[in-house]
Design a protein around this motif. Structure first.
Motif, PDB file in Angstrom:
ATOM      1  N   ILE A  79       0.838  -1.189   0.000  1.00 48.42           N
ATOM      2  CA  ILE A  79       0.000   0.000   0.000  1.00 48.42           C
ATOM      3  C   ILE A  79       0.878   1.245   0.000  1.00 48.42           C
ATOM      4  CG2 ILE A  79      -1.821  -1.207   1.280  1.00 48.42           C
ATOM      5  CD1 ILE A  79      -0.990   0.447   3.752  1.00 48.42           C
ATOM      6  N   GLU A  80       0.277   2.383  -0.300  1.00 47.92           N
ATOM      7  CA  GLU A  80       0.937   3.662  -0.112  1.00 47.92           C
ATOM      8  C   GLU A  80       0.473   4.229   1.223  1.00 47.92           C
ATOM      9  OE1 GLU A  80       0.345   6.306  -3.341  1.00 47.92           O
ATOM     10  OE2 GLU A  80       1.391   5.047  -4.793  1.00 47.92           O
ATOM     11  N   ALA A  81       1.433   4.588   2.052  1.00 47.86           N
ATOM     12  CA  ALA A  81       1.120   5.171   3.362  1.00 47.86           C
ATOM     13  C   ALA A  81       2.049   6.358   3.546  1.00 47.86           C
ATOM     14  CB  ALA A  81       1.317   4.162   4.482  1.00 47.86           C
ATOM     15  N   GLY A  82       1.503   7.568   3.383  1.00 48.55           N
ATOM     16  CA  GLY A  82       2.358   8.739   3.361  1.00 48.55           C
ATOM     17  C   GLY A  82       3.249   8.679   2.138  1.00 48.55           C
ATOM     18  N   TRP A  83       4.554   8.816   2.366  1.00 46.92           N
ATOM     19  CA  TRP A  83       5.490   8.741   1.241  1.00 46.92           C
ATOM     20  C   TRP A  83       6.147   7.363   1.121  1.00 46.92           C
ATOM     21  CZ3 TRP A  83       8.500  14.007   1.977  1.00 46.92           C
ATOM     22  CH2 TRP A  83       7.631  15.049   1.653  1.00 46.92           C
ATOM     23  N   ALA A  84       5.736   6.441   1.934  1.00 51.49           N
ATOM     24  CA  ALA A  84       6.307   5.098   1.900  1.00 51.49           C
ATOM     25  C   ALA A  84       5.328   4.135   1.233  1.00 51.49           C
ATOM     26  CB  ALA A  84       6.628   4.623   3.310  1.00 51.49           C
ATOM     27  N   GLN A  85       5.846   2.986   0.818  1.00 56.02           N
ATOM     28  CA  GLN A  85       5.016   1.951   0.212  1.00 56.02           C
ATOM     29  C   GLN A  85       5.272   0.628   0.933  1.00 56.02           C
ATOM     30  OE1 GLN A  85       5.046   1.800  -4.113  1.00 56.02           O
ATOM     31  NE2 GLN A  85       5.742   3.932  -4.200  1.00 56.02           N
ATOM     32  N   PRO A  86       4.813   0.518   2.163  1.00 55.36           N
ATOM     33  CA  PRO A  86       5.077  -0.703   2.929  1.00 55.36           C
ATOM     34  C   PRO A  86       4.239  -1.876   2.464  1.00 55.36           C
ATOM     35  CG  PRO A  86       3.609   0.713   4.151  1.00 55.36           C
ATOM     36  CD  PRO A  86       4.002   1.491   2.916  1.00 55.36           C
ATOM     37  N   TRP A  87       4.744  -3.062   2.742  1.00 55.15           N
ATOM     38  CA  TRP A  87       3.896  -4.238   2.728  1.00 55.15           C
ATOM     39  C   TRP A  87       3.110  -4.213   4.040  1.00 55.15           C
ATOM     40  CZ3 TRP A  87       2.274  -7.855  -0.573  1.00 55.15           C
ATOM     41  CH2 TRP A  87       2.954  -8.001  -1.782  1.00 55.15           C
TER      42      TRP A  87
END
Length: 818
Positions: free
Chosen positions: A631-639
């Motif tokens: 997902i996109e969460a803020g400027w990061a794309q975590p699993w």
């Protein structure tokens, strides 16, 4: 007739072993090291029918550290697993003379331990409970009763004491010789004056031991070389966390006070022990700040002494004179300062090196080789012969320590503390003061600002609890029932149960398994079905061929041929070995523990918080339990993995370490008006125990099958996997024990570990892990319960030798409301 007492015996006559003049060309097993540990390994191997054993010793028998041991024989240790290993010592030393003709000098004089503080007395009472679990006689005493055994002792400052009447002393050299003679009589051969210079491998396994007098072909080799073990392991590309330090005892002149019936006296708060020896008193020390010694600075000629250092010994001697004022008027005839080996966690090393198949170890006994070698030799021999451990060895398994932990500089600093930790107050969750900061979280500075109290785990510095608004790091104040973190942890658990809490799980062991062999390989290795759609998380078990649980990771399918395997922090080395040895060559294993940071949001408001940071649909329909999405969460794309060890709604967010700072800042900002609470490891453990979640290494291990542990849901017998045949038989088999949840009826006491469980007056089990269940209002834990005790029957738990009414249940005491 018992042999005369003999300590510091440089003249031990080992000619009865008829040592060979040169090493043989071949042996099935080569044991390197001729001290009490190596002799015990050889003794027990030959007793199991393995006669083709060669024992190599660089100098003479016992020339390393055994020769200067104080000869103390204690049968009870701090855990059930360690006591299983220690309790065989006195019976074996007692029976050896009739078998081998070599007296060991065992004297059942008993052991008396005094307590200067309330906390120490509580620790001693835990030992009394342990003794009762094993049928070993032990009693609590008042301070005045101490004088019945030691008339010269000062007792006015004491809180109490314990006596173990059947503990003993033994002649260390004679004990090793008797074990060696037993091995020799059954076919073992001994070679003295030979130095190991390397190892040969064949097909990845140890296949030979190279010496300065030729090479010995072998099927496997055992390192029982004490303080030299780490250096020898390096020759095979193996790692062991072990380092030398000076150990001291002094012997008085003859004195009429030294009666041969005196029990061993331990004053742990004074860092000392005292025993009788030939009409003299021997005073030994485990001082708070030990003196490490680099291996390269220790003479290799054997029977090494470093000379006197009265200035270093002075504080301990002052404590000894307080306890025994008679020592103020007695001179000393021998100051012995010799090398010993110590490990960072004060447990010895046993087992096969994961990175060097065919190379085994029995070393690092922390000045307790006389206590543990009989049991350690037996356990290792059975492991080798049977092909698997026959008792719970998780606490001493060489695979428990990371390969990073053999750094000499780090060990040098660490060992200055670990020597004294043997007699230090053994508070629950006691933190080390040395060797800190070797592994750090990317968010450490932010957590310090948030009020974190940092604890150490597998070298990592990670938050144990938080005190919001604190201007400096919170202080660790230890107590058996109400330590300083009790209140803050309760607040953190309440946030996870009723709002949202933020944990950092970066220290998890993480591996990528990739390639064309990854699916079939993991299907064979895992008890669950992991051939699932991309984006599914599977909690699974890695079993051995007997159905025992070797590890319990989660496996997440990230792509068609890419899987993320996540395991407990402490078992990175072990998990890597299981994957590398269990998967086919077409599957690539990459350790990504340090590559990914992990933030965990847990609690009924976790969805609300995360939804503020992403456009992804986090609803139950779109993002169900045990699913994973990038997902996109803020400027990061975590699993994002929808899982939680807390038992609440939650997500684990895996992100490359360089992105975690920004992700954290945005999580904190998004959670301000939701009451987001930072939470640490203590709350995490308390939450999982309320929910009844198991922890590998604490609650279960290789000897335990999924059905008795309560994890049968993680087994898919319809497919083939390692251990499936055994588990098909064991599924319907009667069970003589079960792992159950336990909760105290009294809100005051705390559970930690190893407390005894009783049904009426019958001792039916023990607690494997415990914490305070703030949601429940009392201590909670998991416990092994034996026999036909009803899962819902009233029981009691013996908390430091006092019975507390309790409940057990096959179901967790807490279930979240969805």
């Amino acid at each position: 007739m018992t042999a005369p007492e003999r300590l510091a015996n440089r003249e031990l006559d080992s000619s009865i072993l008829e040592p060979l003049s040169a090493p043989p060309d071949r042996a099935r097993i080569v044991v390197i090291g001729g001290g009490v540990a190596g002799s015990s390994v050889a003794y027990h191997l030959t007793k199991l029918g393995v006669a083709d054993v060669v024992v190599l010793e660089r100098t003479r028998l016992t020339g390393g550290t055994t020769w200067h041991a104080a000869g103390l024989v204690a049968q009870v240790r701090g855990t059930h697993a360690l006591t299983e290993l220690s309790r065989v010592n006195a019976p074996l030393y007692e029976s050896l003379p009739a078998e081998t003709g070599v007296e060991t000098g065992l004297r059942r004089v008993g052991a008396l331990t005094v307590a200067r503080t309330r906390g120490r007395m509580e620790e001693l009472r835990a030992g009394l409970s342990m003794a009762k679990d094993f049928g070993i006689e032990a009693h609590e005493m008042t301070p005045q009763e101490v004088r019945k055994y030691w008339p010269e002792a000062e007792v006015e400052d004491l809180v109490g004491a314990t006596i173990f009447p059947h503990d003993a002393t033994v002649n260390p050299g004679d004990a090793a010789l008797s074990l060696a003679k037993g091995a020799k009589d059954r076919g073992a051969r001994f070679v003295f004056g030979v130095s190991v210079t390397g190892f040969e491998r064949r097909d990845g396994r140890i296949a030979g031991v190279t010496t300065d007098r030729g090479t010995i072909e072998c099927e496997l080799a055992v390192l029982a070389t004490g303080l030299w073990t780490s250096e020898l392991a390096r020759l095979a590309g193996a790692s062991v966390s072990l380092y030398p330090a000076e150990h001291v005892w002094v012997m008085t002149d003859e004195t009429p006070v030294a009666d041969e019936q005196l029990p061993v006296l331990r004053d742990l708060d004074g860092y000392l022990y005292v025993r009788h020896y030939r009409g003299r008193l021997l005073v030994g020390a485990f001082e708070p700040k030990g003196k490490p010694k680099a291996p390269g600075d220790i003479d290799t000629g054997g029977f090494v002494e470093f000379g006197e250092d009265w200035e270093h010994f002075a504080p301990v001697l002052a404590n000894a004179r307080e306890r025994l004022p008679v020592l103020r008027d007695i001179g000393f005839e021998h100051y012995l300062r010799g090398p010993e080996s110590f490990t960072p966690d004060a447990n010895f090393h046993l087992g096969e090196f994961p990175e060097a198949p065919g190379l085994w170890i029995a070393a690092g006994f922390n000045s307790q080789g006389i206590i543990f070698s009989p049991g350690a030799g037996k356990a290792l021999a059975e492991w080798i012969v049977e092909g698997h451990p026959t008792m719970d060895l998780t606490e001493v398994d060489i695979a428990r320590t990371g390969r990073w932990a053999n750094d000499r500089g780090w060990l040098h600093e660490k060992t200055s503390e670990t020597l004294g930790r043997l007699y230090a107050m053994h508070w629950p969750a006691l933190q080390p003061s040395s060797g800190r900061g070797i592994r750090r979280l990317p968010l450490e500075d932010r957590f310090r600002t948030a009020g974190a109290a940092f604890g150490e785990a597998a070298g990592w510095e990670r938050p144990a609890w938080f005190e919001p608004g604190a201007t400096e790091e919170p202080v660790w104040l230890y107590d058996f029932d109400r330590p300083s973190w009790f209140g803050p942890v309760g607040e953190e658990m309440a946030a996870a149960r009723g709002g949202v809490a933020l944990f950092d799980l970066t220290t998890y062991s993480k591996f990528l398994v990739q390639g064309p062999g990854s699916v079939d390989g993991l299907q064979w290795l895992c008890a669950s079905d992991v051939d699932v759609p991309i984006g599914r998380v599977v909690y699974t078990l890695l079993c051995n061929d007997r159905g025992g649980i070797e590890m319990d990771p989660t496996v997440t399918r990230l792509a068609e041929q890419i899987f993320l395997v996540v395991a407990p922090t402490a078992y990175q080395r072990r998990t890597e070995a299981l994957l590398r040895t269990g998967l086919p060559s077409e599957a690539t294993v990459t350790d990504v523990t340090s590559a990914f940071a992990v933030l965990h949001l847990a609690g009924p408001r976790s969805r609300d918080l995360l939804q503020r940071m992403t456009d992804a649909d986090l609803s139950d329909d779109a993002f169900p339990f045990l699913s994973a999405r990038r997902i996109e969460a803020g400027w990061a794309q975590p699993w994002a993995l929808r899982v939680s060890y807390t038992g609440e709604l939650g997500w684990e967010l895996y992100v490359p370490t360089e992105f975690v700072g920004d992700l954290y800042d945005r999580v904190v900002e998004a959670g301000k008006d939701l009451g987001l609470r930072h939470a640490g490891g203590f709350a995490f453990d308390g939450l999982r125990l309320e929910r009844g979640f198991r922890s590998w290494g604490h609650d279960m291990g290789p000897l335990d099958d999924p059905y008795e542990v309560g994890l049968g849901f993680a087994v898919r017998l319809a497919k083939d996997f390692v251990g499936c045949e055994a588990l098909r038989e064991r599924k319907e088999a009667p069970r003589d024990r079960r792992l159950l949840s336990v909760s105290l009826d009294d809100p005051a006491p705390m559970l930690w570990h190893a407390e005894s469980v009783l049904s009426g007056d019958e001792r039916v089990g023990h607690v494997t892990s415990g914490a305070y269940g703030h949601t429940l209002g009392s201590a909670v834990g998991l416990a092994w319960v034996h026999g036909d005790v009803s899962p819902d029957a009233p029981v009691s738990v013996e908390v430091r030798n006092r019975r507390v009414p309790a409940k057990i249940s096959s179901k967790p005491f807490y279930l979240p409301v969805r």
